[in-house]
Scaffold this active site. Structure first.
Site, PDB file in Angstrom:
ATOM      1  N   SER A 218     -13.947   0.942  -0.005  1.00 48.02           N
ATOM      2  CA  SER A 218     -13.851   2.056  -0.959  1.00 48.02           C
ATOM      3  C   SER A 218     -12.478   2.362  -1.530  1.00 48.02           C
ATOM      4  O   SER A 218     -12.376   3.140  -2.470  1.00 48.02           O
ATOM      5  CB  SER A 218     -14.405   3.327  -0.332  1.00 48.02           C
ATOM      6  OG  SER A 218     -15.793   3.312  -0.434  1.00 48.02           O
TER       7      SER A 218
ATOM      8  N   LYS B  95      -8.743  12.491  -2.672  1.00 49.04           N
ATOM      9  CA  LYS B  95     -10.204  12.291  -2.639  1.00 49.04           C
ATOM     10  C   LYS B  95     -10.863  13.485  -1.955  1.00 49.04           C
ATOM     11  O   LYS B  95     -10.370  13.963  -0.923  1.00 49.04           O
ATOM     12  CB  LYS B  95     -10.512  10.994  -1.886  1.00 49.04           C
ATOM     13  CG  LYS B  95     -11.986  10.604  -1.873  1.00 49.04           C
ATOM     14  CD  LYS B  95     -12.172   9.259  -1.174  1.00 49.04           C
ATOM     15  CE  LYS B  95     -13.624   8.795  -1.158  1.00 49.04           C
ATOM     16  NZ  LYS B  95     -13.800   7.515  -0.464  1.00 49.04           N
TER      17      LYS B  95
ATOM     18  N   SER C 192     -16.261   3.860  -3.004  1.00 47.88           N
ATOM     19  CA  SER C 192     -16.535   5.254  -3.291  1.00 47.88           C
ATOM     20  C   SER C 192     -15.335   6.032  -3.825  1.00 47.88           C
ATOM     21  O   SER C 192     -15.525   7.104  -4.392  1.00 47.88           O
ATOM     22  CB  SER C 192     -17.053   5.941  -2.030  1.00 47.88           C
ATOM     23  OG  SER C 192     -16.044   5.967  -1.038  1.00 47.88           O
TER      24      SER C 192
HETATM   25  N1  GLN Z   1     -19.575   0.558  -0.648  1.00 52.91           N
HETATM   26  C1  GLN Z   1     -19.585   0.709   0.780  1.00 52.91           C
HETATM   27  C2  GLN Z   1     -20.693   1.642   1.176  1.00 52.91           C
HETATM   28  O1  GLN Z   1     -21.388   2.060   0.331  1.00 52.91           O
HETATM   29  C3  GLN Z   1     -18.265   1.193   1.261  1.00 52.91           C
HETATM   30  C4  GLN Z   1     -18.057   2.643   1.110  1.00 52.91           C
HETATM   31  C5  GLN Z   1     -16.756   3.080   1.662  1.00 52.91           C
HETATM   32  O2  GLN Z   1     -15.877   2.262   1.933  1.00 52.91           O
HETATM   33  N2  GLN Z   1     -16.630   4.371   1.878  1.00 52.91           N
HETATM   34  O3  GLN Z   1     -20.855   1.958   2.314  1.00 52.91           O
END
Ligand code: GLN
Length: 483
Positions: A181, A82, A157
């Site tokens: 995420s 990532k 994400s």
């Molecule tokens: N969807 C969550 C957010 O937007 C989690 C994102 C993540 O785990 N990096 O913060």
């Protein structure tokens, strides 16, 4: 893609086969590069691909003697990373314009450990900007498409990390999970994703989003490969003071022991309003089958669950507003041209460099931390966090692991929620609790909707009890394979 069944969401484990020399690193890499050639144009999972260095490293590993190779736990395993993790020699953009062209001069510990164990770095993976999002629509480098339905999101994400595994563009990838995420995109793309306990895996070299919540973890096509990779990246790191000195167990030891006699908790709060009927059915059927395998299934309650999303979006944005202060046009990446004063340069750089969701979070986070609002929002959210953590402590006094849906729905369509941040935030309802409580978890495929979209079951475990989570995950995988 051909019509899928739950069984063919899983791939055969490759890590052990590579170590034994039964699979060739070059052949496996070739498969990944072919899939990238064929599908990355549409799926957009990779932001950059290091073809030459990957080919060289794979050939080197194939040329090793069996005796040498066996000491490399991940001998020749192609891995995608990532783009929030630093890899020396590759750009790290966090999918943000503000880090265009930024080349970190060092490698994240988790990545270094993979490389030291013989993994082959394939490239950097698309994600939501600074890991903020649940759909991968917030990337400055374009949306990632779900390999099973290209008009749908892959989740976020770590959408690139999940889509890459699903499309065969790498057998294993690293993602990060601050509020879901790793687990949510794993569920949407039909792959396995593991959330390690807070402190289990070093965050040195991770571009920080919310430091009390961020974790680094693996995504893979099956539980065994994910467990192999977790075993390599876990452990204390002198470069990360928040990494734990707790010893890393052998995650392979009990992996196949099954769920007989295990106590599995099913929290009522995760099966309420808003849960899609097909997701409910797939998860409930899986739980029934785990029961038939000898697990003791117990209804439990996690009474503060409904406060988790609001508490998460206060704490995560507060920490993000502090962490993102460093992107000012002086130290990293992009700098706005044509500014007359230093203050103007800061302002223009941040205005042009950050996307809308990142700005929304910096504003929200700054607000909840400001004098006069701190007690009403930030302090209260921290108190709620404490109650949520206690819910899990109470539950784990009675059960060994907790099983829930990973997401309320299967993958949604691109554009469906992008104008409605609140609807998007609510998609994180089942995943943010584990981050707030610091516990570990995973998402494992457990079904397919009638539209052909994967469905995931979430398994949550006690602090530092990844072994139990993986063991339940392996049992779920076994059920799918035995249909
Ligand atoms: N969807 C969550 C957010 O937007 C989690 C994102 C993540 O785990 N990096 O913060």
């Amino acid at each position: 893609m051909a019509m899928i069944t739950t069984e063919n969401l899983f791939t055969d484990p490759v890590v052990g086969a590579l170590r034994a020399g039964e699979r060739k690193a070059t052949a496996l890499l070739h498969e990944s590069l072919d899939a990238i050639e064929a599908r990355n144009g549409a799926v957009n999972a990779y932001l950059s691909v290091a073809r030459d260095s990957a080919r060289e490293r794979a050939a080197e590993i194939d040329a090793m003697s069996a005796g040498e190779r066996v000491h490399l736990r991940l001998a020749g395993l192609p891995c995608g990373i990532k783009d929030v993790l630093a890899v020396d020699g590759m750009t790290a953009t966090a999918s943000s314009k503000i880090l265009t062209g930024y080349q970190p001069p060092y490698t994240a510990t988790a990545v270094q450990k993979l490389m030291d164990a013989g993994a082959v770095m394939v490239g950097k993976l698309n994600c939501d900007e600074f890991a903020m999002g649940s759909s991968n629509e917030n990337s400055a480098y374009g949306v990632v498409r779900n390999p099973y339905a290209e008009d749908c999101v892959p989740g976020g994400s770590s959408g690139g990390s999940a889509a890459a595994v699903a499309a065969g563009m790498a057998p294993v990838t690293l993602g990060t999970d601050t509020g879901g995420s790793i687990r949510q995109p794993a569920a949407f793309c039909g792959v396995v994703g593991v959330l390690p306990t807070f402190g289990r895996v070093s965050r040195y070299g991770l571009i920080a989003f919310a430091s009390s919540l961020d974790r680094v973890g693996p995504l893979a096509g099956n539980v065994r490969d994910a467990a192999e990779v977790l075993g390599v990246i876990a452990g204390h790191d002198v470069m990360d003071a928040t990494s734990s000195t707790a010893p890393v167990p052998d995650y392979m030891a009990d992996l196949d022991k099954g769920v007989k006699g295990m106590r599995l908790g099913v929290p009522a709060e995760y099966f309420g309003e808003g849960l899609d009927a097909e997701v409910r059915q797939a998860v409930e059927e899986t739980i029934e089958r785990l029961k038939a395998e000898g697990a003791e299934v117990k209804p439990i309650s996690l009474p503060h669950t409904r406060y988790a999303v609001p508490a998460y979006y206060v704490i995560a944005t507060a920490e993000a507003s502090a962490n993102l202060a460093r992107f000012d046009g002086v130290r990293y990446g992009f700098r706005a041209p044509e500014a007359d004063t230093l203050a103007q340069m800061y302002r223009k750089t941040r205005d042009l460099g950050f996307g809308a969701e990142v700005k929304r979070r910096i504003l929200l986070g700054t607000y909840v931390l400001s004098a006069g609002y701190y007690d009403a929002y930030y302090k209260k959210a921290q108190q709620v966090r404490r109650l949520l953590a206690q819910d899990f402590v109470n539950a784990f006094a009675e059960v060994d692991a907790i099983v829930t849906p990973t997401t309320p729905t299967p993958a949604f369509r691109i554009g469906e929620k992008s104008d409605d941040p609140l609807a998007m935030y609510l998609a994180d309802i089942y995943t943010v609790t584990a981050n707030l409580a610091g516990i570990c978890g995973a998402s494992v495929p457990c079904g397919v909707s009638k539209d052909g979209l994967p469905i995931g079951i979430q398994i949550l475990g006690r602090h530092f009890d990844e072994a139990t989570v993986l063991r339940v995950g392996q049992a779920v995988e076994g059920l799918a394979r035995s249909v």
